[in-house]
Design a protein around this motif. Structure first.
Motif, PDB file in Angstrom:
ATOM      1  N   THR A 103       0.842  -1.195   0.000  1.00 38.67           N
ATOM      2  CA  THR A 103       0.000   0.000   0.000  1.00 38.67           C
ATOM      3  C   THR A 103       0.876   1.244   0.000  1.00 38.67           C
ATOM      4  O   THR A 103       1.853   1.327   0.755  1.00 38.67           O
ATOM      5  CB  THR A 103      -0.906   0.022   1.247  1.00 38.67           C
ATOM      6  OG1 THR A 103      -1.790  -1.093   1.192  1.00 38.67           O
ATOM      7  CG2 THR A 103      -1.718   1.301   1.324  1.00 38.67           C
ATOM      8  N   SER A 104       0.531   2.206  -0.833  1.00 40.52           N
ATOM      9  CA  SER A 104       1.282   3.465  -0.861  1.00 40.52           C
ATOM     10  C   SER A 104       0.319   4.636  -0.740  1.00 40.52           C
ATOM     11  O   SER A 104      -0.822   4.589  -1.203  1.00 40.52           O
ATOM     12  CB  SER A 104       2.084   3.585  -2.159  1.00 40.52           C
ATOM     13  OG  SER A 104       1.224   3.571  -3.290  1.00 40.52           O
ATOM     14  N   ALA A 105       0.772   5.698  -0.083  1.00 37.75           N
ATOM     15  CA  ALA A 105      -0.031   6.913   0.040  1.00 37.75           C
ATOM     16  C   ALA A 105      -0.003   7.661  -1.285  1.00 37.75           C
ATOM     17  O   ALA A 105       1.044   7.764  -1.933  1.00 37.75           O
ATOM     18  CB  ALA A 105       0.504   7.784   1.160  1.00 37.75           C
ATOM     19  N   PHE A 106      -1.163   8.174  -1.695  1.00 33.33           N
ATOM     20  CA  PHE A 106      -1.191   8.904  -2.968  1.00 33.33           C
ATOM     21  C   PHE A 106      -1.903  10.245  -2.878  1.00 33.33           C
ATOM     22  O   PHE A 106      -1.877  11.031  -3.832  1.00 33.33           O
ATOM     23  CB  PHE A 106      -1.840   8.041  -4.063  1.00 33.33           C
ATOM     24  CG  PHE A 106      -3.322   7.834  -3.906  1.00 33.33           C
ATOM     25  CD1 PHE A 106      -4.224   8.539  -4.703  1.00 33.33           C
ATOM     26  CD2 PHE A 106      -3.828   6.933  -2.980  1.00 33.33           C
ATOM     27  CE1 PHE A 106      -5.587   8.346  -4.563  1.00 33.33           C
ATOM     28  CE2 PHE A 106      -5.187   6.729  -2.838  1.00 33.33           C
ATOM     29  CZ  PHE A 106      -6.076   7.438  -3.635  1.00 33.33           C
ATOM     30  N   ALA A 107      -2.526  10.563  -1.741  1.00 36.80           N
ATOM     31  CA  ALA A 107      -3.206  11.850  -1.588  1.00 36.80           C
ATOM     32  C   ALA A 107      -3.500  12.085  -0.117  1.00 36.80           C
ATOM     33  O   ALA A 107      -3.509  11.152   0.691  1.00 36.80           O
ATOM     34  CB  ALA A 107      -4.509  11.884  -2.390  1.00 36.80           C
ATOM     35  N   ARG A 108      -3.746  13.343   0.238  1.00 28.81           N
ATOM     36  CA  ARG A 108      -4.173  13.702   1.586  1.00 28.81           C
ATOM     37  C   ARG A 108      -5.365  14.653   1.505  1.00 28.81           C
ATOM     38  O   ARG A 108      -5.556  15.349   0.511  1.00 28.81           O
ATOM     39  CB  ARG A 108      -3.040  14.376   2.366  1.00 28.81           C
ATOM     40  CG  ARG A 108      -1.937  13.445   2.797  1.00 28.81           C
ATOM     41  CD  ARG A 108      -0.936  14.157   3.719  1.00 28.81           C
ATOM     42  NE  ARG A 108      -0.345  15.317   3.061  1.00 28.81           N
ATOM     43  CZ  ARG A 108      -0.518  16.578   3.473  1.00 28.81           C
ATOM     44  NH1 ARG A 108      -1.289  16.846   4.522  1.00 28.81           N
ATOM     45  NH2 ARG A 108       0.072  17.574   2.840  1.00 28.81           N
ATOM     46  N   ASN A 109      -6.136  14.665   2.571  1.00 29.26           N
ATOM     47  CA  ASN A 109      -7.278  15.555   2.694  1.00 29.26           C
ATOM     48  C   ASN A 109      -7.273  16.084   4.125  1.00 29.26           C
ATOM     49  O   ASN A 109      -6.435  15.697   4.938  1.00 29.26           O
ATOM     50  CB  ASN A 109      -8.572  14.790   2.396  1.00 29.26           C
ATOM     51  CG  ASN A 109      -9.642  15.641   1.723  1.00 29.26           C
ATOM     52  OD1 ASN A 109      -9.700  16.855   1.924  1.00 29.26           O
ATOM     53  ND2 ASN A 109     -10.486  15.007   0.934  1.00 29.26           N
ATOM     54  N   ALA A 110      -8.194  16.967   4.452  1.00 30.78           N
ATOM     55  CA  ALA A 110      -8.348  17.472   5.811  1.00 30.78           C
ATOM     56  C   ALA A 110      -9.827  17.566   6.114  1.00 30.78           C
ATOM     57  O   ALA A 110     -10.670  17.431   5.221  1.00 30.78           O
ATOM     58  CB  ALA A 110      -7.673  18.841   5.951  1.00 30.78           C
ATOM     59  N   LEU A 111     -10.165  17.781   7.377  1.00 28.76           N
ATOM     60  CA  LEU A 111     -11.558  17.903   7.777  1.00 28.76           C
ATOM     61  C   LEU A 111     -11.983  19.369   7.821  1.00 28.76           C
ATOM     62  O   LEU A 111     -11.222  20.241   8.237  1.00 28.76           O
ATOM     63  CB  LEU A 111     -11.791  17.270   9.146  1.00 28.76           C
ATOM     64  CG  LEU A 111     -11.669  15.753   9.239  1.00 28.76           C
ATOM     65  CD1 LEU A 111     -11.986  15.295  10.651  1.00 28.76           C
ATOM     66  CD2 LEU A 111     -12.578  15.055   8.242  1.00 28.76           C
TER      67      LEU A 111
END
Length: 275
Positions: A103-111
């Protein structure tokens, strides 16, 4: 990490088509099956259009939903080639089974907080508003949908950070209305932002959701308010990507595109941040 005018502009401009990359190695014909978090619907759909254009003969079949529920379907035996989750844990559990690659990280978000029209609330008064017994607080469903997990993590940070007194995390968790993302939640309405709809209907006064979702909700119903979450209590949502072992080569090519090609461009246009 806080949303800004630039983020809002990026999300609203996400209807622009990402530039297609050149043909991907091994992406030659056939159909790929992709499961993706519901919050990725816009950019992933856009990425698929660019990928199919760059790779004639290859088609991508998309299914969107709460990441935890999608993970359960995969674990139960549904045939899927690529899994794009709103957290790292769900695809990592598949990787640990041995049937999926890393598994690799490909994006981030916030609340962000989505608030009803007329409610007097700002970033500085958000926690006080959430704790108000008269305020209906909406979240998604923990375990089934990472958005709910992130909201409940935020509740813990409210107390740990000292922004609110002891017992606040429990108070917020107890009052949270888990309105979306669960196995028995109503299906999202076609062509409408479910979070904006729930707030507009009065089912929640404030709904904690991803900032990218909040931008779209406000664009659809301008009377709604998007409120930034204070940095001290905000949560970084890390999105994870995995490819099934033995999947067609085109599956890896599409995953690579989401990490660094036209797919990553579509994610940036939609307001997602780099991993």
């Amino acid at each position: 990490m806080q949303p800004s005018r630039a983020l809002r502009a990026m999300v609203l401009a996400s209807g622009l088509t990402a530039g297609a990359t050149g043909a991907q190695p091994g992406a030659s014909g056939g159909t790929l099956t992709v499961f993706a978090a519901g919050s990725l619907r816009g950019p992933i759909t856009q990425a698929v259009q660019a990928f199919e254009k760059a790779n004639p003969g290859t088609r991508v079949a998309l299914t969107f939903g709460a990441s935890g529920l999608l993970r359960d379907r995969i674990a139960a035996g549904e045939s899927v080639d690529v899994f794009a989750s709103a957290n790292m844990a769900h695809p990592q559990s598949l990787s640990a089974s041995g049937a999926w690659g890393p598994t690799s990280a490909f994006a981030r978000n916030a609340l962000c907080a989505l608030a009803r029209p007329g409610l007097v609330v700002t970033r500085d008064t958000l926690v006080k508003t959430l704790l108000d017994p008269g305020i209906k607080l909406g979240t998604s469903t923990p375990k089934a949908d990472p958005s709910g997990d992130y909201a409940f993590e935020l509740f813990e940070k409210v107390e740990r950070s000292g922004v609110a007194p002891a017992g606040s995390a429990r108070s917020l968790a107890d009052k949270a209305l888990q309105l979306t993302g669960g196995p028995n939640s109503p299906a999202p309405p076609a062509g409408r932002n479910v979070y904006g709809m729930l707030v507009a209907q009065g089912q929640a006064d404030v709904f904690l959701t991803y900032c990218t979702n909040a931008v779209l909700a406000v664009a659809e119903a301008p009377g709604l308010q998007m409120v930034d979450v204070p940095p001290a209590i905000n949560v970084s949502a890390e999105y994870g990507l995995a490819v099934r072992k033995g999947a067609p080569q085109a599956a890896q090519a599409f995953a690579d595109d989401l990490r660094s090609g036209a797919g990553q461009q579509a994610l940036r246009q939609a307001g997602f941040m780099a991993p």
